[in-house]
Write an enzyme that holds these catalytic residues in place. Structure first.
Site, PDB file in Angstrom:
ATOM      1  CD  GLU A 111      -3.136  -0.888   2.110  1.00 35.61           C
ATOM      2  OE1 GLU A 111      -4.219  -0.369   1.812  1.00 35.61           O
ATOM      3  OE2 GLU A 111      -2.880  -1.320   3.243  1.00 35.61           O
ATOM      4  CD  GLU A 131      -3.525  -6.757   3.438  1.00 36.07           C
ATOM      5  OE1 GLU A 131      -2.813  -5.778   3.661  1.00 36.07           O
ATOM      6  OE2 GLU A 131      -3.453  -7.447   2.395  1.00 36.07           O
TER       7      GLU A 131
END
Length: 676
Positions: A111, A131
């Site tokens: 990210e 995730e």
């Protein structure tokens, strides 16, 4: 304690600020790193003549994302700057920001890279969002920027599987402006110089729209993935699809808010709690109770002694992990079948696309076979995989581990089956084990890419204890008039794809049939075996397997056979069935804790998830005791009127935990290291 800025190495020269995350071994984004990152950005922005910023990772990798401590604290108030705020800071930076990626860029590490204005990576780098395996979604703009850059298909390919993708290939390649070979810093210097020479300024991911170039195809892909996710029990895949859809439908800031709201939903779910607990538990279990500073030996050459199936599995697993293997046996005839079987196994791996032909050949080239003594002579570690190998001389100082069944005096290794596929290894710490032997076992398990759990015993495993408790509880319910198929349905509908009686058939009934039952309890495996129903390989056991040996079918002839030997009874509700069987397994776990066989409750859960294939998103029995409430489990066991009273009596720790408002999860703090 080092200052926060020490976690991010800072260099400035020729108008370029170089920021390198320095948190070995995998540069996780701990609080200290995040604070250091913010301070480094402040420092860079204040530099006179700043023209560009480069983000890198020191050492072996860019960043593997969040660390175990952060995962354990998810859902609590954040300490230090949040990743989402750092990403916003990066994207809004006034000069070009370039992420230079090597090793891995995972989760929040990726990210950060997506929030940079440009990205360059070594071709060997791997990118991914794991995730979903924790029941979560990326929550720092990852779903929104990813979809804007590579569209719905590429984004969902990366998000839903939770795997890693090669930088040189789609979909990860679409996130990169350049792929480099050789020295990354040199390639990055050239890339930045070209940016500056051509006057290219910041390019913000929030403003990209190439991923939305074909709106109809985008929505079609979202619809297809939503339909597939709806068939799964997990929440996170469905929410990921919704977040990717939102990326095209909503303005960026609204998409970020949607992503944050979805993350809160996932965080609060029992599923994510179970998945996060499993991930953290595996990391804790792998430490084997050794001190953090304990020396781990280098392991390159492994000797496996024995000519049977277990030895062949271990040899294949070791070769596939890139180790040099010395395969020794007193019966050279074993190699006439064993070595061709290895070649066939590697050929199958090539056929599946798991290996290239060249990789398979390289792995087989690491194999040497011969008599046991000569194979053990130059090994870093020796594993006894068959009886009769214990007298083989081993060089002084070389660690020897017993992998075959039998008593363990020092070090044992018990590989969950099938050994080539299952990730679990129970490291048996016998009464004479040393810390150096445990460290060697840890090194081997890590080299094999498996998960280690320490078991203090003379050879007994936690998996065997849990299986026995599960089967004993299931048989007790049959004693009480319950239908085995109803018991299995109660668990299959709950998500356990290998419920008790189906698992029994797959293993075979003979071993359970030989075990004694308590007074007043019936040996149902013995009854079925006597009726010619030995399990799947016999065609019939609890189930009928004759039509298709991979599909169990209920058999109308079973109930009359059972009913002739027991009183009739009303059907138990599925929830009560689950509470009693899982309560019995938790109770057995409590006994293992009390005896010192297990270091912590979470180790028992790791074994249950891997050896018994309990649904990971539900959690193992010790974690589930907290979810289902200890008091409810205790009452379910106490309220079961069965002659096997000692088995069903709740262990004292139940009352203690209930009294103090605690659960088994609260006992999972790192235990005091026991002397080996």
């Amino acid at each position: 304690m080092p200052e926060a800025r020490d976690a991010v190495d800072y260099r400035f020269g020729d108008g370029i600020a170089w920021l390198a995350v320095a948190n070995p071994p995998v540069n996780t984004l701990s609080r200290r790193v995040r604070e250091g990152f913010g301070a480094a950005l402040d420092r860079a922005e204040a530099e006179p003549g700043l023209r560009a910023v480069v983000l890198m990772g020191a050492g072996a990798t860019f960043s593997a994302g969040a660390d175990l401590a952060d995962l354990a604290e998810l859902g609590k108030p954040s300490a230090g700057p949040a990743i989402v705020d750092l990403c916003a800071r990066l994207e809004g930076f006034p000069v070009p920001v370039v992420a230079a990626i090597h090793g891995t860029a995972l989760g929040s590490g990726l990210e950060l890279a997506l929030a940079a204005h440009y990205r360059i990576a070594l071709s060997s780098a791997r990118l991914g969002f794991p995730e979903v395996r924790l029941g979560l979604i990326p929550a720092a703009g990852g779903t929104q920027r990813l979809a804007r850059m590579i569209g719905a298909k590429g984004a969902l390919d990366m998000l839903l599987g939770g795997g890693m993708f090669a930088a040189s290939r789609a979909p990860a390649r679409g996130l990169l402006d350049a792929v480099a070979e050789g020295d990354l810093r040199t390639a990055t210097e050239g890339f930045v110089r070209q940016l500056l020479e051509t006057g290219q300024g910041p390019r913000r991911g929030s403003e990209m729209r190439q991923g939305f170039a074909e709106p109809a195809a985008y929505q079609k892909e979202v619809a297809r993935r939503r339909e597939a996710a709806a068939r799964q029990p997990e929440i996170a895949p469905r929410e990921l699809v919704a977040a990717v859809e939102a990326a095209m439908l909503l303005p960026f800031e609204a998409g970020l808010a949607f992503e944050a709201d979805v993350q809160e939903t996932c965080l609060a779910s029992d599923q994510s709690r179970a998945l996060r607990a499993a991930f953290v538990s595996e990391g804790m279990a792998g430490r084997l109770g050794l001190p953090g500073a304990a020396a781990r030996p280098a392991l390159h050459r492994l000797a496996v002694l024995g000519g049977g199936g277990l030895a062949a599995q271990l040899v294949f697993t070791g070769l596939n992990a890139g180790l040099e293997l010395r395969w020794g046996t007193s019966d050279p005839e074993a190699f006439l079948t064993g070595v061709p079987q290895l070649r066939d196994a590697f050929a199958e791996a090539v056929k599946r696309g798991a290996l290239t032909e060249e990789q398979a050949q390289d792995r087989m080239a690491g194999l040497k076979v011969g008599d046991s003594a000569s194979m053990a002579a130059d090994a870093d570690m020796v594993v006894l995989a068959a009886q009769g190998q214990g007298d083989v001389p081993v060089p002084q100082g070389t660690v020897r581990a017993v992998a075959c069944a039998g008593e363990v005096e020092a070090l044992g290794l018990r590989f969950a089956q099938p050994g080539s596929a299952s990730r679990l290894v129970e490291v048996v710490a016998g009464p004479g084990v040393s810390a150096s032997e445990l460290a060697a076992a840890q090194a081997l398990v890590r080299a094999l890419g498996k998960i280690a759990v320490r078991v203090t015993s003379r050879g007994e495993t936690m998996a065997a204890r849990l299986v026995a408790a599960c089967q004993r509880a299931a048989d007790a319910l049959v004693d009480a008039g319950q239908n085995p198929y109803a018991i299995d349905r109660a668990f299959r509908d709950w998500g356990w794809t290998r419920p008790p009686f189906e698992a029994r058939d797959r293993i075979g009934l003979r071993e359970l049939a030989a075990q004694p039952r308590a007074d007043g309890a019936r040996n149902w495996s013995g009854l079925l075996l006597g009726a010619g129903r030995g399990g799947r390989t016999a065609g019939r056991g609890v189930y009928d397997w004759t039509a298709d040996p991979s599909v169990p079918r209920e058999d109308a002839a079973l109930k009359p056979l059972l009913d002739a030997e027991r009183p009739s009874a009303a059907a138990m509700p599925p929830d009560l069935i689950r509470k009693r069987v899982l309560g019995a397994m938790t109770n057995e776990g409590a006994r293992m804790l009390a005896s010192g066989m297990a270091l912590r409750p979470s180790d028992i859960d790791v074994v249950a998830l891997h050896a018994l294939e309990m649904p990971r998103w539900r959690g193992g029995p010790m974690h589930l005791a907290g979810v289902m409430k200890l008091l409810a489990l205790r009452r379910a066991m106490e309220g079961f009127d069965h002659p096997d009273r000692a088995f069903w009596a709740p262990e004292p720790i139940f009352a203690e935990l209930v009294k103090n408002g605690r659960s088994f999860d609260d006992l999972n703090a790192e235990p005091v290291t026991r002397s080996a």
